[in-house]
Design a protein around this motif. Structure first.
Motif, mmCIF file in Angstrom:
data_model
loop_
_atom_site.group_PDB
_atom_site.id
_atom_site.type_symbol
_atom_site.label_atom_id
_atom_site.label_comp_id
_atom_site.label_asym_id
_atom_site.label_seq_id
_atom_site.Cartn_x
_atom_site.Cartn_y
_atom_site.Cartn_z
ATOM 1 N N ASP A 195 0.605 -0.787 -0.321
ATOM 2 C CA ASP A 195 -0.009 -0.259 -0.027
ATOM 3 C C ASP A 195 1.148 1.225 -0.156
ATOM 4 O O ASP A 195 2.071 1.081 0.273
ATOM 5 C CB ASP A 195 -1.040 -0.236 1.523
ATOM 6 C CG ASP A 195 -2.576 -0.880 0.416
ATOM 7 O OD1 ASP A 195 -2.099 -1.491 0.076
ATOM 8 O OD2 ASP A 195 -3.038 -1.609 1.825
ATOM 9 N N SER A 244 -3.347 4.586 4.508
ATOM 10 C CA SER A 244 -3.052 3.865 3.523
ATOM 11 C C SER A 244 -4.051 4.364 2.078
ATOM 12 O O SER A 244 -5.592 4.269 2.598
ATOM 13 C CB SER A 244 -2.462 2.566 3.605
ATOM 14 O OG SER A 244 -3.704 1.937 4.128
ATOM 15 N N SER A 301 -4.211 1.471 -1.497
ATOM 16 C CA SER A 301 -3.608 0.341 -2.142
ATOM 17 C C SER A 301 -3.618 0.612 -3.370
ATOM 18 O O SER A 301 -3.631 1.451 -3.957
ATOM 19 C CB SER A 301 -5.154 -0.782 -2.496
ATOM 20 O OG SER A 301 -5.619 -0.852 -3.250
ATOM 21 N N CYS A 354 -4.960 3.558 -5.949
ATOM 22 C CA CYS A 354 -3.887 4.566 -6.375
ATOM 23 C C CYS A 354 -3.989 4.985 -7.904
ATOM 24 O O CYS A 354 -4.211 5.572 -8.088
ATOM 25 C CB CYS A 354 -2.331 4.029 -5.820
ATOM 26 S SG CYS A 354 -1.262 5.735 -5.716
#
Length: 321
Positions: free
Chosen positions: A18, A98, A100, A104
């Protein structure tokens, strides 16, 4: 440039790990107030764009080329804020920063597609204003349904192509070190700083692409408004000049907001870029501009306000029955 055969472990790590979005707000009292303001702006943008889309598609008087383009502009703004703000809010509230690898990539693809499409559509909307003022008697011929579909389709096509190119290129670089993205969403320039490979060639390509996607529609805007200004100056009636300028004022306001922020972000040399400045300006055109666009096109437009009053009067009448 690193050899792709030697990237195996790095690529695998990139695909499963991540990224960490550092965000723009801390949990100080001041930042809590600013974050609350962003949520208010997001809510207003959401309601404004949905309302504008509803009015355009439900009122027959708004079924014209200009409002057809405006409906797509509202849809782009609506999708843009929903791509950025909910994830930013979730990370801030749950302190889980975060995102992933796939998430993203999706965020990059949607963001670049929507910003590119909106920029081109704003540019081509200037041509619509040029035809309306310079060739009013031939307006419905020159701006036929086919032409309108071609304008909107080309905007989406170029934006989508730009998005695909950037997301594929950015996501194939290896990310083997720090995974902290100094931004509140996955933006390509911020992400490339984490790549453990030479990105200079792609940086140049990215800059060239941004120049093309910004300057092409901007040149259409300048050329169109130069001819519009010439036509307005030659008008004998002050009332006609006022009407022509009012017709263009909403579009010019939207163009100024969008291109002012976009050019500041993407057309500056890399050595003059500061993450703090980029995040603030990005917040402006990913959150504030989508809120201002429907307000600009509704409060400054009698036809939209008239359609809204009709809907409200009809709703009041139905409630009284």
């Amino acid at each position: 440039m690193l050899n792709r055969r030697n990237m195996g472990p790095w690529l695998n790590h990139s695909l499963v790990g991540d990224f960490i979005l550092l965000g723009i707000f801390s949990h100080s009292q001041t930042d809590l107030v600013l974050f609350s303001a962003v949520l208010v702006v997001f809510t207003v943008a959401l309601a404004g764009n949905i309302l504008l889309l509803f009015l355009i598609y439900s009122d027959a008087q708004l079924h014209t080329p200009m409002y057809f383009f405006l409906s797509h502009l509202s849809f782009m703004d609506l999708t843009l804020i929903c791509t950025i703000v909910p994830k930013m809010a979730d990370n801030f509230i749950h302190e889980r920063k975060s995102i992933s690898f796939i998430g993203c990539g999706l965020q990059i693809g949607l963001f670049v597609t929507l910003v590119g499409s909106e920029g081109l559509l704003l540019g081509l909307m200037a041509y619509d204003r040029y035809v309306a003022i310079n060739h009013p008697l031939r307006y419905h011929v020159l701006m036929s349904q086919r032409v309108c579909l071609q304008i909107v389709g080309s905007s989406w096509a170029f934006g989508t192509l730009d998005g695909l190119i950037q997301v594929v290129a950015a996501m194939t670089f290896p990310y083997c070190g720090s995974r902290e993205v100094d931004h509140f969403f996955c933006e390509v320039p911020a992400l490339l700083k984490l790549a453990c490979a030479d990105t200079s060639l792609f940086d140049t390509l990215l800059f060239s692409c941004c120049v093309f996607m910004l300057l092409l529609p901007f040149s259409i805007i300048v050329a169109s408004y130069a001819k519009i200004l010439r036509a307005v100056i030659s008008m004998n009636s002050a009332q006609a000049r006022q009407k022509a300028l009012t017709t263009c004022s909403s579009h010019l306001a939207a163009v100024s907001l969008f291109y002012g922020a976009a050019m500041f972000i993407y057309l500056r040399p890399k050595r003059y870029r500061a993450p703090g400045h980029d995040k603030i300006v990005s917040l402006f055109y990913t959150v504030l501009t989508p809120m201002l666009n429907p307000l600009i096109y509704s409060l400054r437009n009698r036809e939209v306000m008239g359609a809204l009053r009709k809907k409200l009067n009809r709703w009041v009448t139905d409630c009284q029955k």
